[in-house]
Design a protein around this motif. Structure first.
Motif, short mmCIF file in Angstrom:
data_model
loop_
_atom_site.label_atom_id
_atom_site.label_comp_id
_atom_site.label_asym_id
_atom_site.label_seq_id
_atom_site.Cartn_x
_atom_site.Cartn_y
_atom_site.Cartn_z
N THR A 1 1.11 -1.35 0.13
CA THR A 1 0.35 -0.06 -0.32
C THR A 1 0.94 1.14 0.27
O THR A 1 2.16 1.31 0.47
CB THR A 1 -0.62 0.17 1.09
OG1 THR A 1 -1.32 1.31 1.29
CG2 THR A 1 0.03 -0.58 2.15
N GLU B 1 -6.91 -10.93 3.89
CA GLU B 1 -5.88 -9.95 5.00
C GLU B 1 -5.14 -10.73 5.11
O GLU B 1 -4.17 -10.21 5.76
CB GLU B 1 -6.59 -8.77 6.06
CG GLU B 1 -7.93 -8.08 5.73
CD GLU B 1 -8.53 -7.65 6.28
OE1 GLU B 1 -8.59 -8.17 7.52
OE2 GLU B 1 -9.52 -6.68 6.73
N SER C 1 -6.42 -5.00 0.59
CA SER C 1 -6.22 -6.17 0.90
C SER C 1 -6.89 -7.46 -0.02
O SER C 1 -6.34 -8.49 -0.38
CB SER C 1 -6.09 -6.36 2.16
OG SER C 1 -7.91 -7.00 2.08
N ILE D 1 -3.97 -0.67 4.74
CA ILE D 1 -4.73 -1.27 3.45
C ILE D 1 -5.90 -1.05 3.50
O ILE D 1 -6.64 -2.16 2.88
CB ILE D 1 -4.33 -2.47 4.52
CG1 ILE D 1 -4.98 -3.29 5.56
CG2 ILE D 1 -2.82 -3.08 4.34
CD1 ILE D 1 -4.67 -4.31 5.83
#
Length: 502
Positions: A98, A123, A117, A113
């Motif tokens: 990111t 994630e 993700s 994030i």
């Protein structure tokens, strides 16, 4: 892709052995060592490696006690500045996940994030990839994901690997010790004396009681850890307004593939900017190498642009002119293109005016030259409000927006030029004899056959040391024309040659 859409999700990374791993990335079975620094005239353990931690040594412990516990202990002086630089390098490496990476000093990072993700399979996969990538590079990282920075950083230190569902931060952090809030030592000790050993116990007390005893700042930290409030993060560097990224299953190394990826990203970014009604004034291409190295290439434009062909051509010019070629090494696994500065650019009808088209062509030429040679090396003249010849203009980057008055004409139609095309940086002293008029300049004497003047130009009144000038236009017998002036106030009068006509 626009960062910041939807519910915030933050990934916290904590490097418990950063100073030691900076010195010895792969400690293995090496003998234990500690990093020491002087505190209040006492040498104490500033940081330690994994092997030293297993022997029971602790940060802040007097070095003499540590040596008594571990005879022959190796000691290395602390270097906080080098540690800070290493943390910034790790932040640059994490930029592949990111562009919103914030420093959580001294040994942590916070990655926003939100909306990113899914590019890594979710994630959990993203956190695993970040941890494994750092481990390969010799850095042990503890990680956690939550909806607030305080909750994520507390969990990373005490419940590594945990991903809290949205809105469940309070349940996750309540069992954590009060130390997880990273408060100062005095406040932490005060909580313990009050019998409040966990975050949950502290949150169970009345807010008025906590406010009166610990203050509003401590209460704000507790609220953020519980997910009741959110504080902003400060990404390094500042976050881009629009960006697109391309991840490669296998690192790419050929220039043709890199150019094709940039062209595709340009098209995606241009489509987003068109929807938002903006154009880019500055673009940044980030190339993340498989070995962790990061290379950036930036371009600027004189006016907002979003045409794919223009963006692609400017980056090709930049790549072709790099003094230090773009070295892919083992290849780039991520390429990201970001518009770091945008301006409003409404949709306009195509102009059939040739003058407008010429202006666009000149602007594009300036952008190409700036991409190849550098923004500071492509300049243009701008007028200044003064009548002193050598101060009547200033050079500024051609891409820079300058609010300046237009050039004012000082001669009528059909009149010969009143100012020379070539003006000397410094007026050169000459000798003028009369009659007949003779000009001695650079050890050569010329006979002047035509003479016009004077035109008096007074200097600015606040420049008291400068005398008024009487300017003359003169022509010699071979047709060469000169711009001369005389400082008559001096005794004897002094003559100078200030410029040459074409």
């Amino acid at each position: 892709m626009m960062a910041g859409s939807g519910r915030r999700r933050l990934l916290a990374l904590w490097f418990p052995f950063l100073p030691a791993e900076r010195l010895r990335r792969h400690e293995g079975a090496a003998r234990p060592f500690v990093i020491a620094a002087k505190e209040r005239n006492v040498l104490r353990i500033f940081a330690l490696g994994r092997a030293a931690a297993r022997l029971g040594l602790q940060e802040g412990q007097p070095l003499a006690n540590a040596r008594a516990m571990v005879p022959g202990l190796e000691v290395i002086p602390a270097n906080p500045h080098a540690d800070a630089l290493m943390l910034e390098r790790l932040a640059g490496w994490c930029g592949r996940f990111t562009p919103l990476v914030s420093l959580d000093r001294p040994y942590g990072l916070i990655l926003d994030i939100t909306g990113a993700s899914h590019l890594f399979g979710g994630e959990k996969a993203m956190m695993r990839k970040a941890s494994e990538g750092l481990q390969v590079r010799g850095f042990s990282a503890q990680a956690a994901i939550a909806g607030t920075a305080m909750a994520a950083r507390a969990l990373a230190r005490h419940r590594t690997g945990l991903i809290t569902p949205e809105g469940s931060e309070a349940e996750a952090v309540s069992p954590l010790p009060i130390d997880a809030l990273q408060l100062d030592a005095v406040t932490t000790h005060a909580f313990r004396r009050a019998g409040l050993k966990t975050i949950g116990q502290s949150a169970g007390r009345k807010r008025s009681e906590l406010m009166a005893r610990f203050g509003a700042s401590t209460l704000a930290v507790i609220d953020e850890a519980l997910g009741k409030s959110v504080s902003p993060t400060s990404p390094l560097p500042p976050p881009p307004e629009f960006w697109r990224a391309r991840h490669f299953a296998e690192p790419v190394a050929t220039l043709e593939v890199i150019r094709a990826a940039l062209a595709a990203l340009s098209a995606e970014l241009a489509a987003v900017m068109e929807r938002e009604g903006v154009g880019a004034r500055a673009l940044d291409a980030a190339f993340f190498r498989a070995d962790g190295a990061l290379r950036r290439i930036a371009i600027e434009t004189g006016a907002p642009v979003r045409a794919v062909a223009v963006i692609d051509r400017l980056f090709r010019e930049k790549l072709a002119s790099l003094a230090d070629p773009l070295d892919p090494g083992f290849g780039f696994d991520v390429i990201r293109l970001a518009a770091i500065h945008v301006e409003a650019m409404p949709v306009e009808a195509v102009s059939l005016d040739s003058a407008a088209q010429e202006e666009q062509d000149i602007a594009f030429l300036i952008d190409r030259l700036a991409a190849r040679f550098g923004r500071a090396r492509v300049q243009r003249f701008h007028p200044r409000e003064t009548h002193v010849p050598e101060r009547a203009w200033v050079m500024k980057p051609a891409q820079e927006d300058v609010e300046a008055s237009p050039w004012r004409g000082i001669r009528g139609t059909g009149e010969p030029p009143r100012r020379p095309l070539r003006l000397f940086e410094r007026p050169e002293p000459v000798e003028v004899e009369s009659p007949p008029l003779r000009l001695s300049w650079r050890k050569v004497t010329r006979c002047l056959i035509q003479w016009e003047g004077p035109e008096r130009i007074a200097m600015e009144w606040w420049r008291k040391k400068e005398e008024p000038r009487d300017y003359y236009r003169a022509e010699d017998e071979e047709g060469r024309r000169y711009w001369l002036y005389c400082e008559a106030a001096r005794q004897p009068p002094q003559w100078f040659l200030h410029g040459l006509f074409a």
